[in-house]
Scaffold this motif. Structure first.
Motif, PDB file in Angstrom:
ATOM      1  N   ARG A 112      -8.363  -3.722   1.880  1.00  9.95           N
ATOM      2  CA  ARG A 112      -8.462  -4.072   3.291  1.00  9.95           C
ATOM      3  C   ARG A 112      -9.563  -5.102   3.473  1.00  9.95           C
ATOM      4  N   ILE A 115     -14.259   5.681   7.910  1.00  9.13           N
ATOM      5  CA  ILE A 115     -13.923   5.307   6.535  1.00  9.13           C
ATOM      6  C   ILE A 115     -13.805   3.795   6.399  1.00  9.13           C
ATOM      7  N   ARG A 116     -13.455   3.129   7.510  1.00 10.88           N
ATOM      8  CA  ARG A 116     -13.273   1.684   7.373  1.00 10.88           C
ATOM      9  C   ARG A 116     -14.606   0.944   7.194  1.00 10.88           C
ATOM     10  N   GLU A 167       0.825  -1.218   0.000  1.00  6.26           N
ATOM     11  CA  GLU A 167       0.000   0.000   0.000  1.00  6.26           C
ATOM     12  C   GLU A 167       0.851   1.257   0.000  1.00  6.26           C
ATOM     13  N   ARG A 212      -8.707   2.372  -1.369  1.00  6.96           N
ATOM     14  CA  ARG A 212      -7.837   1.423  -0.667  1.00  6.96           C
ATOM     15  C   ARG A 212      -8.655   0.533   0.261  1.00  6.96           C
ATOM     16  N   GLN A 213      -9.542   1.171   1.010  1.00  9.86           N
ATOM     17  CA  GLN A 213     -10.376   0.389   1.933  1.00  9.86           C
ATOM     18  C   GLN A 213     -11.213  -0.631   1.157  1.00  9.86           C
ATOM     19  N   GLY A 221     -12.737  -6.656   5.105  1.00  8.11           N
ATOM     20  CA  GLY A 221     -13.854  -6.099   5.845  1.00  8.11           C
ATOM     21  C   GLY A 221     -14.224  -7.011   6.997  1.00  8.11           C
ATOM     22  N   ALA A 258     -14.309  -0.930   4.138  1.00  9.96           N
ATOM     23  CA  ALA A 258     -13.319  -2.003   4.014  1.00  9.96           C
ATOM     24  C   ALA A 258     -13.941  -3.239   3.374  1.00  9.96           C
ATOM     25  N   GLY A 297      -7.884   6.796  -0.445  1.00 14.00           N
ATOM     26  CA  GLY A 297      -7.987   6.121   0.849  1.00 14.00           C
ATOM     27  C   GLY A 297      -9.240   5.262   0.894  1.00 14.00           C
ATOM     28  N   ILE A 298     -10.341   5.771   0.368  1.00 15.26           N
ATOM     29  CA  ILE A 298     -11.576   4.979   0.341  1.00 15.26           C
ATOM     30  C   ILE A 298     -11.415   3.819  -0.635  1.00 15.26           C
TER      31      ILE A 298
END
Lengths: 504, 509
Positions: free
Chosen positions: B453, B377-378, A173, B448-449, B455, B381, B445-446
């Motif tokens: 990432r 924001i997560r 990342e 990316r989630q 969930g 995810a 960033g969103i």
């Protein structure tokens, strides 16, 4: 075949469509279709190459359509504004410079797809993004319209961000973010430069802009500013020291096929932009600022080589090696003569194949040993003699052994610079060649020869599926090394034409 | 004043009249409903609102950009009033549509008032876009503001909502006072509240030489007061708390409709009353637009820098969108600071792009955060695994906010940059570029989630139909603006073009 360029550009879409309808559980099928989808553009590109007239310096296979119309206030000679409808075109074409790069993109693209058998996680999305990335790369080398060029450039940015960020190694990342921010800044600087040009000449059409700029009365300071804006924008992509830190992260963290693409093709977009927009648009400024290019090239060559020398990780070593080799591209551009420019393009293409092969081999080693740390490796030639041999050959090509593509490329680039007024840079730059030989041999010998640690004894040698990329890349490296005319013939007419504009 | 009211071209006010009628019907419907029905929050009111808005839009469609004025020139319909009304009505329509999803109890209780307030606020915005007089302008502004204050605080038992509403009222009060202070100067200097007569007054020989300083002071106070509605520096402080505290649909309304109305008002005052006024000073002909540009440039630059940098640190997605909204207001101010022949087209195009993109984003934010029960924001995810198409839609919308090609957001930014470059304002263009790159970090960033990432759950995501509908409309608008920017621009220029505006004022700066 009509619309051949558009067909090549959109051919990955076919794969994208088919893949969308296959459930994501069928990993094997998805992989086969993904790899085959990358074969289609390659075949079409070979068809294009076959129909390419190597004696012509003109744009070939031109395709043109109107995209949209912009109503814009245009100033006449007296500064009076009037409203005019300016058509913004969708124009594709290839000339002697973009044709070989396009072919290389298709080849490296297909081989990277073939190397993607290593991807086992989220296969479907991987290939969807991979094919989208291919569209972007093809578009960059075909576009004859600045706005179109920018769009394809951004497509590669977004897809690479995701490909690195999802399928990369541990710090993926961070690498993806760094890639996004640096390159995003670069492309926006490029956009401003393009818009400044538009505001002066009222067109985005690249050949028109080139011709207009040749006989222009545009303010000298503005043009110098544009030249340096383009240098910075594409310098980030190339990457020129000190804008290189993002590239190290991407080289280390990206998955193997994407590094092959990244090092093989994406970096070349920077060099291509410098050649096409920097020197191509401002041929009269180029001789004045050639020393800047030579100086930056020298810094890249020496800095990259010296730091590569002390790396303990194969990937990091290769990343610095790429920085060093991109310095050679800058040398060739700075020479501004036929030898130099040809050497520069040779180096772009040769490095594309060599670095793709080297990264593939590092991937092969990593897959078996789980490490790319040079200190932990050693004696691999005993357990995997074939792989060791290929690795050594690729390294030899990279350090410029005669009869391999690296030699002819570096030879021409250096020769070009020696023939120009900037001999001193070339003389100091040769130090880089020695350093390259030293670090390449040191690294490869330490990995493949010497005593073999107990745990690496039972490793499998290269498998059949790994043979395709290896054989193809080796063949191309040898082909260019032994028979450089295969590459130089299509280039010549365009380069002669290109050089005809330089001076003033 | 001898006026035959029946002879006036009332049709130019038809959309507003229809909206007013709808509000009255909604009031009656709300009053006559049974208590039990009210608590369930039935679909009658939103359906009626949608119908009313649709009829209003239809009547708007029959109008052209031909200039017409009624009520002693205080209500004026012209090209850009028409376009702003499209934004206001369209935005309100989408917000009502989004509000139709099932709410929890707290939302549902206030349902009736909610739709009435929403339409009232929209009505205020419509008047702001159309007024030719300081008084109507102010009435429109207050109608919009007061309705918004209440909407923000509608969730009576939610402490965040209460706090937000309180901050909004206090900040809004100060901003309104500042605006009025400036307006009083305008009135005092010109002796009229009519914006057009004001311009004539300022253009009189010698006027600016005697009272120039006061005119600039008035201008400054008016702009600073209006910066509250468009959420730029210096009156931006309310935005993060209010965006976070308000129900998400209200946040969406504030970020799109309320902001568009603010810009309509700014354009109205700025361009009719003083921007084009030229006068003799220092031996040359000077234009206020030119002299005032630097103040607007500073406000624009500060908004872009502050909004984007503060957004980097947010973990609450609505709060992040608030800073993003401040940044976007900064982008839209760039054409005012780097005035050029395309400037109003640029502003309107960007607002249209922002309307579709931002409402699409807020629809998904609303859907996803409700489903996950967190506004961080997560919440996003692993969204890709739960619903690939939703993730793709969100990606395209976010790319549009970030200004990536083949989205409306890119075309909008491209026009604004072209304008800044045409004006030669390279430092402002550079700030726009650098802050846009900073913005990549938080928009991605969103992304990316969603993709990178894991969930908390992998269960397929089920979004309410209302959310999906608004998302789809937003997506379609975003893509049309990206693929066919020329056509959209043409459509904006048809009823109105800055070209004609420049011809009126002989096009010389």
């Amino acid at each position: 075949m009509p619309y051949l360029l558009t067909s090549i550009l959109l051919s990955p879409l076919l794969g994208i469509l088919i893949l969308s309808f296959i459930p994501k559980e069928k990993g094997g099928l998805l992989q086969r279709i993904g790899i085959l989808s990358a074969l289609l553009p390659l075949l079409l590109t070979i068809l294009l190459f076959a129909g390419f007239d190597i004696h012509s310096a003109e744009n070939q296979f031109t395709e043109n359509a109107e995209w949209f119309t912009l109503t814009y206030p245009v100033a006449d000679a007296g500064g009076q504004l009037s409203w005019q409808s300016l058509p913004i075109q969708y124009t594709l074409a290839v000339d002697g410079i973009s044709m070989p790069l396009l072919l290389m993109t298709a080849i490296v693209g297909f081989l990277a797809a073939a190397a993607s058998y290593q991807v086992r996680r989220r296969v479907k999305e991987y290939f969807l993004l991979f094919l989208a990335l291919e569209i972007g790369m093809f578009g960059v080398f075909m576009a004859q319209n600045l706005l179109l060029f920018f769009i394809f450039f951004e497509v590669t940015l977004v897809t690479t961000f995701l490909l690195v960020g999802i399928w990369g190694f541990t710090n993926r990342e961070k690498a993806a973010n760094s890639f996004l921010l640096y390159n995003g800044l670069g492309s926006l600087i490029m956009l401003v430069a393009f818009l400044l040009l538009f505001n002066q000449l009222y067109t985005f059409d690249m050949p028109t802009i080139r011709d207009h700029l040749a006989g222009t009365t545009m303010n000298e300071g503005l043009r110098a500013g544009l030249f340096f804006a383009i240098l910075v924008a594409f310098g980030i992509k190339l990457p020129i020291f000190p804008f290189h830190s993002w590239m190290l992260k991407v080289h280390v963290e990206a998955p193997v096929p994407i590094v092959m693409i990244h090092s093989g093709v994406l970096l070349k977009m920077g060099a291509y932009g410098l050649l096409r927009f920097g020197i191509g648009f401002f041929p009269d400024l180029a001789p004045r600022f050639a020393w800047v290019l030579a100086l930056l090239g020298l810094v890249n060559i020496l800095y990259g080589a010296i730091i590569a020398f002390v790396q303990r990780d194969l990937k990091r070593m290769m990343a610095f090696s790429s920085i060093s080799h991109m310095g050679v591209v800058l040398f060739g551009l700075a020479a501004l003569n036929a030898e130099g420019i040809q050497g520069s393009i040779f180096q772009m293409i040769s490095h594309g194949f060599i670095s793709a092969l080297l990264f593939f081999m590092i991937g092969v080693i990593y897959e078996r040993t789980g490490t790319s740390n040079i200190d932990e490796l050693g004696g691999l030639a005993r357990s995997m003699p074939f792989a060791g041999g290929v690795f050594l050959t690729a390294a030899m090509a990279s350090l410029g052994l005669p009869l391999l593509s690296g030699f002819i490329s570096e030879f021409q680039a250096f020769l070009g610079l020696f023939l120009s007024d900037l001999k001193a840079y070339a003389a100091v730059g040769t130090l880089g060649l020695i350093l390259t030989a030293a670090y390449m041999l040191r690294t490869v010998l330490r990995t493949t020869f010497g005593p073999i640690p107990e745990r690496w004894k039972g490793l499998n040698d290269v498998e059949t599926k790994e043979l395709i990329p290896i054989a193809a890349l080796l063949a191309l490296i040898l082909l260019i090394g032994i028979y450089p005319a295969a590459l130089s013939d299509p280039l010549q007419a365009t380069i002669t034409d290109f050089l005809g504009r330089i001076g003033g | 004043m001898n006026m035959d009211f029946t002879q006036l071209p009332w049709s130019i006010m038809m959309p507003e009249i229809i909206l007013l009628g709808t509000i009255l019907i909604l009031l009656l419907a709300e009053l006559t409903r049974y208590r039990g029905e009210r608590e369930k929050g039935d679909v009658l009111l939103p359906i009626l609102s949608l119908l009313g808005l649709m009829i209003a839009m239809f009547s708007l469609w029959t109008l052209t950009g031909k200039v017409d004025q009624i009520l002693n020139d205080s209500f004026r319909l012209d090209g850009f009033a028409l376009l702003f009304k499209w934004i206001i009505l369209g935005g309100t329509f989408l917000v009502v549509l989004l509000s139709m999803q099932d709410g929890n109890g707290e939302d549902a209780k206030s349902r009736g008032e909610y739709y009435i307030l929403l339409l009232t606020a929209a009505l205020g915005g419509m008047f702001m876009a159309s007024s030719g007089d300081l008084i109507t302008l102010f009435v429109g502004l207050e109608l919009l503001s007061v309705s918004s204050y209440i909407m923000v605080g509608l969730r009576k038992r939610n402490i965040q909502s209460n706090e937000a509403s309180f901050k909004y009222v206090v900040n809004g009060g100060i901003a309104t006072a500042t605006f009025l202070f400036g307006a009083s100067y305008l009135y005092g200097l010109s002796g009229t509240t009519n914006l057009f007569q004001m311009a004539q007054q300022f253009a009189q020989p010698g006027f600016m030489n005697s009272f120039g300083t006061l005119v600039y002071a008035a201008f400054f106070f008016v702009v600073v007061g209006l910066s509250f509605k468009i959420s730029t520096v210096p009156f931006h402080m309310w935005a993060p708390d209010v965006y976070q505290g308000a129900p998400t649909t209200v946040t969406a309304f504030l970020s799109v409709v309320s902001k568009a109305a603010g810009f309509a008002m700014l354009i109205r005052i700025f361009f009719t009353s003083f921007a084009w006024v030229s006068y003799q000073g220092g031996g040359t002909t000077r234009v206020i637009l030119h002299d005032a540009a630097i103040y607007l440039a500073i406000l624009s630059a500060l908004s872009m820098i502050l909004g984007n940098i503060m957004a980097l640190r947010q973990i609450n997605v609505k709060r992040m969108m608030a800073y993003s909204a401040i940044a976007h207001a900064g982008y839209i101010l760039v054409p005012f600071a780097a005035y050029n022949n395309l400037m109003i087209d640029q502003v309107i195009f960007y607002l249209f792009a922002y309307l579709f993109t931002n409402l699409g984003v807020f629809a998904l934010i609303d859907g996803v955060t409700r489903e996950r029960g967190t506004e961080e924001i997560r919440a996003f995810a692993g969204l890709y695994h739960r619903s690939p198409f939703t993730a793709l839609a969100m990606t395209i919308l976010l790319l549009s906010l970030a200004g990536f090609p083949i989205t409306a957001g890119f075309s909008g930014k491209l026009y604004i940059l072209l304008g800044a470059i045409q004006n030669g304002n390279l430092w402002l263009a550079s700030i726009l570029i650098v802050t846009s790159v900073i913005a990549y970090y938080y928009y991605f960033g969103i992304i990316r989630q969603m993709y990178m990432r894991p969930g908390q759950t992998e269960a397929p995501l089920r979004l309410p139909t209302a959310v999906l509908a608004v998302m789809t409309i937003g997506l379609i608008g975003t893509l049309i603006g990206g693929f066919f920017p020329g056509q959209v621009l043409q459509w904006i220029q048809d009823p109105f073009s800055s070209n004609s505006l420049f011809q009126i004022f002989d096009g010389k700066f």
